[in-house]
Design an enzyme around this catalytic site. Structure first.
Site, mmCIF file in Angstrom:
data_model
loop_
_atom_site.group_PDB
_atom_site.id
_atom_site.type_symbol
_atom_site.label_atom_id
_atom_site.label_comp_id
_atom_site.label_asym_id
_atom_site.label_seq_id
_atom_site.Cartn_x
_atom_site.Cartn_y
_atom_site.Cartn_z
ATOM 1 N N HIS A 37 0.985 -1.238 -0.043
ATOM 2 C CA HIS A 37 -0.013 0.010 -0.097
ATOM 3 C C HIS A 37 0.840 1.227 -0.087
ATOM 4 O O HIS A 37 1.780 1.366 1.085
ATOM 5 C CB HIS A 37 -0.732 0.022 1.165
ATOM 6 C CG HIS A 37 -2.088 -0.865 1.075
ATOM 7 N ND1 HIS A 37 -3.292 -0.470 1.911
ATOM 8 C CD2 HIS A 37 -2.463 -1.917 0.562
ATOM 9 C CE1 HIS A 37 -4.114 -1.378 1.482
ATOM 10 N NE2 HIS A 37 -3.781 -2.344 0.457
ATOM 11 N N TYR A 66 -8.572 5.422 8.372
ATOM 12 C CA TYR A 66 -8.711 5.734 9.804
ATOM 13 C C TYR A 66 -9.700 6.845 9.879
ATOM 14 O O TYR A 66 -9.418 7.848 9.430
ATOM 15 C CB TYR A 66 -7.454 6.093 10.375
ATOM 16 C CG TYR A 66 -6.369 4.912 10.429
ATOM 17 C CD1 TYR A 66 -5.439 4.709 9.266
ATOM 18 C CD2 TYR A 66 -6.091 4.150 11.701
ATOM 19 C CE1 TYR A 66 -4.499 3.668 9.392
ATOM 20 C CE2 TYR A 66 -5.087 3.284 11.649
ATOM 21 C CZ TYR A 66 -4.325 3.212 10.581
ATOM 22 O OH TYR A 66 -3.416 2.159 10.583
ATOM 23 N N PRO A 116 -3.592 -0.176 19.002
ATOM 24 C CA PRO A 116 -3.278 -0.639 17.691
ATOM 25 C C PRO A 116 -3.434 0.653 16.578
ATOM 26 O O PRO A 116 -3.110 0.269 15.550
ATOM 27 C CB PRO A 116 -4.267 -1.483 17.344
ATOM 28 C CG PRO A 116 -5.411 -1.301 18.601
ATOM 29 C CD PRO A 116 -4.484 -0.898 19.519
ATOM 30 N N LYS A 159 1.524 -0.415 15.218
ATOM 31 C CA LYS A 159 3.099 -0.370 15.646
ATOM 32 C C LYS A 159 3.477 -1.889 16.379
ATOM 33 O O LYS A 159 4.608 -2.043 16.381
ATOM 34 C CB LYS A 159 3.623 0.676 16.424
ATOM 35 C CG LYS A 159 3.532 1.925 15.473
ATOM 36 C CD LYS A 159 5.023 2.149 14.734
ATOM 37 C CE LYS A 159 4.925 2.884 13.435
ATOM 38 N NZ LYS A 159 4.381 2.425 12.072
ATOM 39 N N TYR A 206 4.431 6.482 10.201
ATOM 40 C CA TYR A 206 3.694 5.168 9.836
ATOM 41 C C TYR A 206 4.472 4.269 9.217
ATOM 42 O O TYR A 206 4.416 3.100 9.569
ATOM 43 C CB TYR A 206 2.564 5.861 9.049
ATOM 44 C CG TYR A 206 1.275 4.776 8.990
ATOM 45 C CD1 TYR A 206 0.356 4.570 9.794
ATOM 46 C CD2 TYR A 206 1.546 3.790 8.055
ATOM 47 C CE1 TYR A 206 -0.571 3.711 9.860
ATOM 48 C CE2 TYR A 206 0.390 2.800 7.658
ATOM 49 C CZ TYR A 206 -0.735 2.662 8.924
ATOM 50 O OH TYR A 206 -1.487 1.808 8.806
HETATM 51 P P1 RFL Z 1 2.412 -12.515 21.153
HETATM 52 O O1 RFL Z 1 2.130 -12.450 19.626
HETATM 53 O O2 RFL Z 1 1.591 -12.116 22.187
HETATM 54 O O3 RFL Z 1 3.033 -13.909 21.356
HETATM 55 C C1 RFL Z 1 3.360 -14.388 22.462
HETATM 56 C C2 RFL Z 1 3.375 -15.646 22.697
HETATM 57 O O4 RFL Z 1 4.073 -16.450 23.975
HETATM 58 C C3 RFL Z 1 3.020 -17.235 24.466
HETATM 59 N N1 RFL Z 1 3.092 -17.206 25.753
HETATM 60 C C4 RFL Z 1 4.042 -18.221 26.528
HETATM 61 N N2 RFL Z 1 4.543 -19.380 26.100
HETATM 62 C C5 RFL Z 1 5.196 -20.053 26.986
HETATM 63 N N3 RFL Z 1 5.134 -19.653 28.444
HETATM 64 C C6 RFL Z 1 4.479 -18.509 28.907
HETATM 65 N N4 RFL Z 1 4.194 -18.595 30.103
HETATM 66 C C7 RFL Z 1 3.639 -18.013 27.816
HETATM 67 N N5 RFL Z 1 2.974 -16.769 27.968
HETATM 68 C C8 RFL Z 1 2.600 -16.531 26.766
HETATM 69 C C9 RFL Z 1 1.720 -17.085 23.968
HETATM 70 O O5 RFL Z 1 0.828 -18.136 23.730
HETATM 71 C C10 RFL Z 1 2.008 -16.144 22.598
HETATM 72 O O6 RFL Z 1 1.988 -17.261 21.537
HETATM 73 O O7 RFL Z 1 3.760 -11.561 21.356
HETATM 74 P P2 RFL Z 1 4.833 -11.019 20.268
HETATM 75 O O8 RFL Z 1 5.595 -12.007 19.530
HETATM 76 O O9 RFL Z 1 5.603 -10.395 21.020
HETATM 77 O O10 RFL Z 1 3.772 -10.235 19.222
HETATM 78 C C11 RFL Z 1 3.329 -9.003 19.221
HETATM 79 C C12 RFL Z 1 2.276 -8.703 18.337
HETATM 80 O O11 RFL Z 1 1.216 -9.959 18.452
HETATM 81 C C13 RFL Z 1 1.469 -7.537 18.838
HETATM 82 O O12 RFL Z 1 2.191 -6.631 18.929
HETATM 83 C C14 RFL Z 1 0.604 -7.111 17.658
HETATM 84 O O13 RFL Z 1 -0.436 -8.240 17.291
HETATM 85 C C15 RFL Z 1 -0.118 -5.686 17.958
HETATM 86 N N6 RFL Z 1 -1.039 -5.515 16.890
HETATM 87 C C16 RFL Z 1 -0.721 -4.826 15.649
HETATM 88 N N7 RFL Z 1 0.626 -4.569 15.541
HETATM 89 C C17 RFL Z 1 1.060 -3.984 14.436
HETATM 90 O O14 RFL Z 1 2.308 -3.880 14.229
HETATM 91 N N8 RFL Z 1 0.440 -3.688 13.300
HETATM 92 C C18 RFL Z 1 -1.167 -3.749 13.315
HETATM 93 O O15 RFL Z 1 -1.678 -3.404 12.451
HETATM 94 C C19 RFL Z 1 -1.554 -4.352 14.769
HETATM 95 N N9 RFL Z 1 -2.931 -4.476 14.726
HETATM 96 C C20 RFL Z 1 -2.668 -5.486 16.896
HETATM 97 C C21 RFL Z 1 -3.433 -5.218 16.269
HETATM 98 C C22 RFL Z 1 -2.792 -6.339 18.153
HETATM 99 C C23 RFL Z 1 -4.357 -6.500 18.296
HETATM 100 N N10 RFL Z 1 -4.813 -7.154 19.301
HETATM 101 C C24 RFL Z 1 -5.828 -8.026 19.658
HETATM 102 C C25 RFL Z 1 -3.900 -6.965 20.756
HETATM 103 C C26 RFL Z 1 -4.711 -5.540 16.031
HETATM 104 C C27 RFL Z 1 -5.136 -5.866 17.374
HETATM 105 C C28 RFL Z 1 -6.780 -6.123 17.395
HETATM 106 C C1 PHB Z 2 -5.541 -4.572 10.814
HETATM 107 O O1 PHB Z 2 -5.756 -4.754 9.599
HETATM 108 O O2 PHB Z 2 -5.930 -5.434 11.803
HETATM 109 C C2 PHB Z 2 -5.040 -3.268 11.713
HETATM 110 C C3 PHB Z 2 -4.561 -2.321 10.384
HETATM 111 C C4 PHB Z 2 -4.179 -1.306 10.976
HETATM 112 C C5 PHB Z 2 -4.251 -0.836 12.382
HETATM 113 C C6 PHB Z 2 -4.664 -1.837 13.185
HETATM 114 C C7 PHB Z 2 -5.121 -3.003 12.678
HETATM 115 O O3 PHB Z 2 -3.667 0.170 12.770
#
Ligand code: RFL
Ligand code: PHB
Length: 389
Positions: free
Chosen positions: A72, A200, A292, A296, A384
Site C-alpha cells: 500500500h 482511519y 493498535p 506498531k 507510519y
Molecule cells: P504475542 O503475539 O503475544 O506472542 C506471545 C506468545 O507467547 C506465548 N506465551 C507463553 N509461552 C510459554 N510460556 C508462557 N508462560 C507464555 N505466556 C505466553 C503466547 O501463547 C504467545 O504465542 O507477542 P509477540 O510475539 O511479541 O508479538 C506481538 C504482536 O502479536 C502484537 O504486538 C501485535 O499483534 C499488535 N497489533 C498490531 N501490530 C502491528 O504492528 N500492526 C497492526 O496492524 C496491529 N494490529 C495488534 C493489532 C494487536 C491487536 N490485539 C488483539 C492485541 C490489532 C489488534 C486487534
Molecule cells: C488490521 O488490519 O488489523 C489493522 C490495521 C491497521 C491498524 C490496526 C489493525 O492500525
C-alpha cells in the site's frame, strides 16, 4: 538438555528470533504455552513496515508475503466526510505491506520446520531460574513431565501476560502505563474491502478503521466502551455503527456480510524498562504494548528482534558482549518514539466519554491541518511507514 538460547513464546517475535539465530548457527529451543492451531487462530495485526518486510525476507520467510501481500503506498484519514490521503510513496519513498499476522506466523512456522528448529508446544509452568548468574536455566512441564533446559541466554518473547517480565525483580523494573477508556471491536468478514486503502475514521460516533486482508477479506474495527461484550454486538449493530463513522462516499458502497470473527481488544500503552536483567532479555509485547491505532505492535516486536539477534549472535559466536550490553537502550530509543506516535494517533482519532466540545474541536483541527499541510502529512507518513532501525 542444553541450548544456546531458550526462547519463551512462539508468537511472531519468538519465531523470528529463533529463525534468525538458527540460520546464523546459534542453537535455540522455543517453548510455547498454546498449541500451534491456537497461535495461528489469533487475528491480530495487518500492516507491516518496510523494515519488517525486509527482516522476514532476511529470515527466509518472506516469499509468500511478497507474492500474496498487498503493498500500500498510502492510506486515508477521515473526519466525517473530509478524506485526507497520506501518500507514503510520494512523501517518504517507502510503502507498507498489508499481510496478516496470522500469515506471518504461519510462514515463520513453515520456515522453522524446514530448518528443523525445536519448538515445544503446550508447555506449562515455565520458570526462568538464575537469570542473574552465568548459568541460567528454564524449567517447565511438557507431556506430563517436569523438564529443564540449561542455556547461555533466555529471550522473553511471551507477550504481555507471559512470565518473563515478572521474572525481573520489582526493584529493578520501571513500568509506565496509560490505559484508554475504550476498546476496539474487530470484525473479519468475507466481503470486498470498503476502499482500496485503509481508512482511519474520526467521527461524531467515535473511531472506526476499515482495513483488509485480501481482495475478498475485510477487517473492520469500531471504538466501543470497555464495558461492552462481544455478545452485545450483533452483526447488524456492528455494520450500522461502522457505516455511521465512515465518510458517506465510502459508506454508500460498503458491502456487508456475516462476520467470521469478532473480538474486543482493550487499548493500552505500556513500557517496562530495562529490557535486560542479567542473561534474560525482553522482546515485543512482553516488554511493551501500544494501542493498535498506529499499527506498531508487531513492527516494534520485529525491531526488538533486529537488535537482539545481532547482539546474541555476537555474544554466542564471538564472545563479544557489547551488543547485549546496549540492547535495552537501543531498542528503547525506538520503542518510545513508536509509543509517542501510537498515543498521538489514538488521541487524534478517538472520542473520549464525557469529553467537552474543546476536545472534539482539537481532533477536527488536527485533521484539517493534516489536509492542508504537506509538512504534517510527511511527519505522519514518516512515522507510519516506520522509523529506521
Ligand atoms: P504475542 O503475539 O503475544 O506472542 C506471545 C506468545 O507467547 C506465548 N506465551 C507463553 N509461552 C510459554 N510460556 C508462557 N508462560 C507464555 N505466556 C505466553 C503466547 O501463547 C504467545 O504465542 O507477542 P509477540 O510475539 O511479541 O508479538 C506481538 C504482536 O502479536 C502484537 O504486538 C501485535 O499483534 C499488535 N497489533 C498490531 N501490530 C502491528 O504492528 N500492526 C497492526 O496492524 C496491529 N494490529 C495488534 C493489532 C494487536 C491487536 N490485539 C488483539 C492485541 C490489532 C489488534 C486487534
Ligand atoms: C488490521 O488490519 O488489523 C489493522 C490495521 C491497521 C491498524 C490496526 C489493525 O492500525
Amino acid at each position: 538438555m542444553r541450548t544456546d538460547v531458550v526462547i519463551i513464546g512462539g508468537g511472531p517475535s519468538g519465531l523470528l528470533l529463533s529463525q534468525l539465530l538458527n540460520r546464523a548457527g546459534v542453537d535455540t529451543v522455543v517453548l510455547e504455552r498454546a498449541s500451534r492451531a491456537h497461535v495461528l487462530g489469533r487475528i491480530r495485526a495487518g500492516v507491516l513496515e518496510a523494515g519488517t518486510v525486509g527482516m522476514l525476507q532476511q529470515a527466509g520467510a518472506g516469499d509468500r508475503m511478497l507474492r500474496e501481500g498487498m503493498p500500500h503506498d498510502g492510506c486515508i484519514f477521515s473526519d466525517d466526510d473530509l478524506m485526507v490521503r497520506i501518500d507514503f510513496a510520494e512523501l517518504t519513498g517507502k510503502t507498507v505491506m498489508v499481510y496478516g499476522q496470522t500469515e506471518v506466523t504461519a510462514d515463520l512456522y513453515a520456515a522453522q520446520d524446514a530448518i528443523g528448529a525445536t519448538i515445544l508446544h503446550e508447555v506449562s509452568d515455565v520458570a526462568i531460574r538464575d537469570a542473574d548468574t552465568d548459568a541460567p536455566f528454564v524449567a517447565f512441564t511438557h507431556e506430563g513431565a517436569r523438564k529443564r533446559i540449561d542455556c547461555a541466554y533466555v529471550a522473553g518473547c511471551d507477550g504481555f501476560h507471559g512470565v518473563s517480565r515478572k521474572t525481573i525483580p520489582e526493584s529493578v523494573r520501571r513500568e509506565h502505563e496509560r490505559v484508554y477508556p475504550f476498546g476496539w471491536l474487530g470484525v473479519l468478514s468475507r466481503t470486498p474491502p470498503a476502499h482500496e486503502e485503509l481508512i482511519y475514521a474520526n467521527s461524531a460516533n467515535g473511531f472506526a478503521l476499515a482495513s483488509m486482508r485480501n481482495p475478498m477479506l475485510s477487517r473492520y474495527y469500531v471504538q466501543v466502551p470497555l464495558s461492552d461484550r462481544v455478545e452485545d454486538w450483533s452483526d447488524d449493530r456492528f455494520w450500522e455503527r461502522l457505516t455511521s463513522c465512515l465518510p458517506r462516499e465510502v459508506a454508500g458502497t460498503l458491502v456487508t456480510g456475516p462476520s467470521v470473527e469478532k473480538s474486543i481488544a482493550p487499548l493500552r500503552s505500556f513500557v517496562s524498562e530495562p529490557l535486560r536483567w542479567g542473561r534474560l532479555f525482553l522482546v515485543g509485547d512482553a516488554a511493551h504494548i501500544v494501542p493498535p491505532t498506529g499499527a506498531k505492535g508487531l513492527n516494534l516486536a520485529v525491531s526488538d528482534v533486529f537488535y537482539l539477534h545481532q547482539a546474541l549472535i555476537r555474544a554466542v559466536r564471538h564472545g563479544e558482549t557489547d551488543g547485549i550490553d546496549s540492547y535495552s537502550a537501543r531498542a528503547l530509543g525506538r520503542i518510545w518514539k513508536a509509543m509517542r506516535f501510537s498515543w498521538s494517533m489514538t488521541m487524534m482519532l478517538h472520542r473520549f466519554d464525557g469529553e467537552d466540545s474543546f476536545a472534539a474541536e482539537m481532533r477536527k483541527a488536527t485533521l484539517l491541518h493534516l489536509a492542508q499541510s504537506e509538512t504534517a502529512r510527511r511527519d505522519l507518513a514518516e512515522n507510519y511507514i516506520g522509523l529506521p532501525f
